[in-house]
Design an enzyme around this catalytic site. Sequence first.
Site, short mmCIF file in Angstrom:
data_model
loop_
_atom_site.label_atom_id
_atom_site.label_comp_id
_atom_site.label_asym_id
_atom_site.label_seq_id
_atom_site.Cartn_x
_atom_site.Cartn_y
_atom_site.Cartn_z
N LYS A 159 -38.95 107.63 15.10
CA LYS A 159 -40.12 108.47 14.83
C LYS A 159 -41.40 107.75 15.27
CE LYS A 159 -37.86 110.71 10.83
NZ LYS A 159 -38.01 110.96 9.37
N GLU B 55 -29.10 119.89 16.41
CA GLU B 55 -30.24 119.06 16.81
C GLU B 55 -30.12 118.59 18.26
OE1 GLU B 55 -30.29 116.09 13.72
OE2 GLU B 55 -30.90 117.55 12.19
N TYR C 293 -37.27 120.79 11.52
CA TYR C 293 -37.33 120.67 10.06
C TYR C 293 -37.33 122.03 9.36
CZ TYR C 293 -38.17 115.60 10.27
OH TYR C 293 -38.03 114.25 10.46
N ASN D 208 -40.66 107.26 7.49
CA ASN D 208 -39.48 106.43 7.24
C ASN D 208 -38.74 106.04 8.53
OD1 ASN D 208 -38.23 108.84 7.79
ND2 ASN D 208 -37.55 109.23 5.71
N HIS E 270 -34.94 109.14 12.11
CA HIS E 270 -34.17 110.31 11.69
C HIS E 270 -32.74 110.15 12.16
CE1 HIS E 270 -32.77 114.44 11.22
NE2 HIS E 270 -32.25 114.31 12.44
P1 TYD Z 1 -34.26 114.91 4.16
O1 TYD Z 1 -33.42 115.75 5.08
O2 TYD Z 1 -34.24 115.18 2.69
O3 TYD Z 1 -33.95 113.35 4.37
P2 TYD Z 1 -33.27 112.48 5.52
O4 TYD Z 1 -34.28 112.29 6.61
O5 TYD Z 1 -32.94 111.19 4.82
O6 TYD Z 1 -32.05 113.23 5.98
O7 TYD Z 1 -35.79 115.03 4.63
C1 TYD Z 1 -36.11 115.05 5.99
C2 TYD Z 1 -37.43 114.39 6.18
O8 TYD Z 1 -38.44 115.05 5.42
C3 TYD Z 1 -37.51 112.95 5.71
O9 TYD Z 1 -36.91 112.02 6.59
C4 TYD Z 1 -39.00 112.78 5.60
C5 TYD Z 1 -39.44 114.12 5.06
N1 TYD Z 1 -39.63 114.07 3.59
C6 TYD Z 1 -40.90 113.86 3.11
O10 TYD Z 1 -41.86 113.73 3.88
N2 TYD Z 1 -41.09 113.81 1.75
C7 TYD Z 1 -40.06 113.95 0.86
O11 TYD Z 1 -40.28 113.88 -0.38
C8 TYD Z 1 -38.73 114.14 1.38
C9 TYD Z 1 -37.56 114.28 0.45
C10 TYD Z 1 -38.56 114.21 2.74
#
Ligand code: TYD
Length: 138
Positions: A10, A127, A50, A113, A116
């Site tokens: 990302k 995807e 998303y 984070n 992805h």
């Molecule tokens: P999710 O699919 O729950 O997690 P992952 O990426 O671990 O599969 O969520 C997708 C993305 O949404 C996550 O990487 C970052 C964003 N997100 C937030 O910004 N805030 C949040 O509280 C959550 C749960 C996700």
Amino acid sequence: MEERTLVIIKPDGVERNLTGHLLKEFERNNLRISRLKMMQADMELARKHYAELADKPFFNKLLDYITRGPLVVCVIDGEDAVNRVRELVGDTDPKIARPNTIRTLYGKDKTENTVHASDSVESAEREMLLWFGELYDK
Ligand code: TYD
């Protein structure tokens, strides 16, 4: 089982010069990179990627973040690739992810984070088509 999964380094990962390091981390774990490109996502692509989070309070913040600069999108192949990549990446929240996952080491918070990774074989298929379109051959 041999699988393919979609991984995105990302914008925060690219900004902090982590692209090479993170790609190497997957290769070091015996996963193979079979597609790779750097691009900037527009809002339409981000919204599609998303789509299932559209009703969440953080949705707009998430779209702004994922579109704010270049990212690196790749397809990663290997035995049990979906789960193995998710293990390396760690929990959504860097603060509660297991020690030494990519997100604990480099993620800032639940939005920024760093990486992805598709959460299932079905998500990976959707995807890969979304991000690679006609370049993606089944
Ligand atoms: P999710 O699919 O729950 O997690 P992952 O990426 O671990 O599969 O969520 C997708 C993305 O949404 C996550 O990487 C970052 C964003 N997100 C937030 O910004 N805030 C949040 O509280 C959550 C749960 C996700």
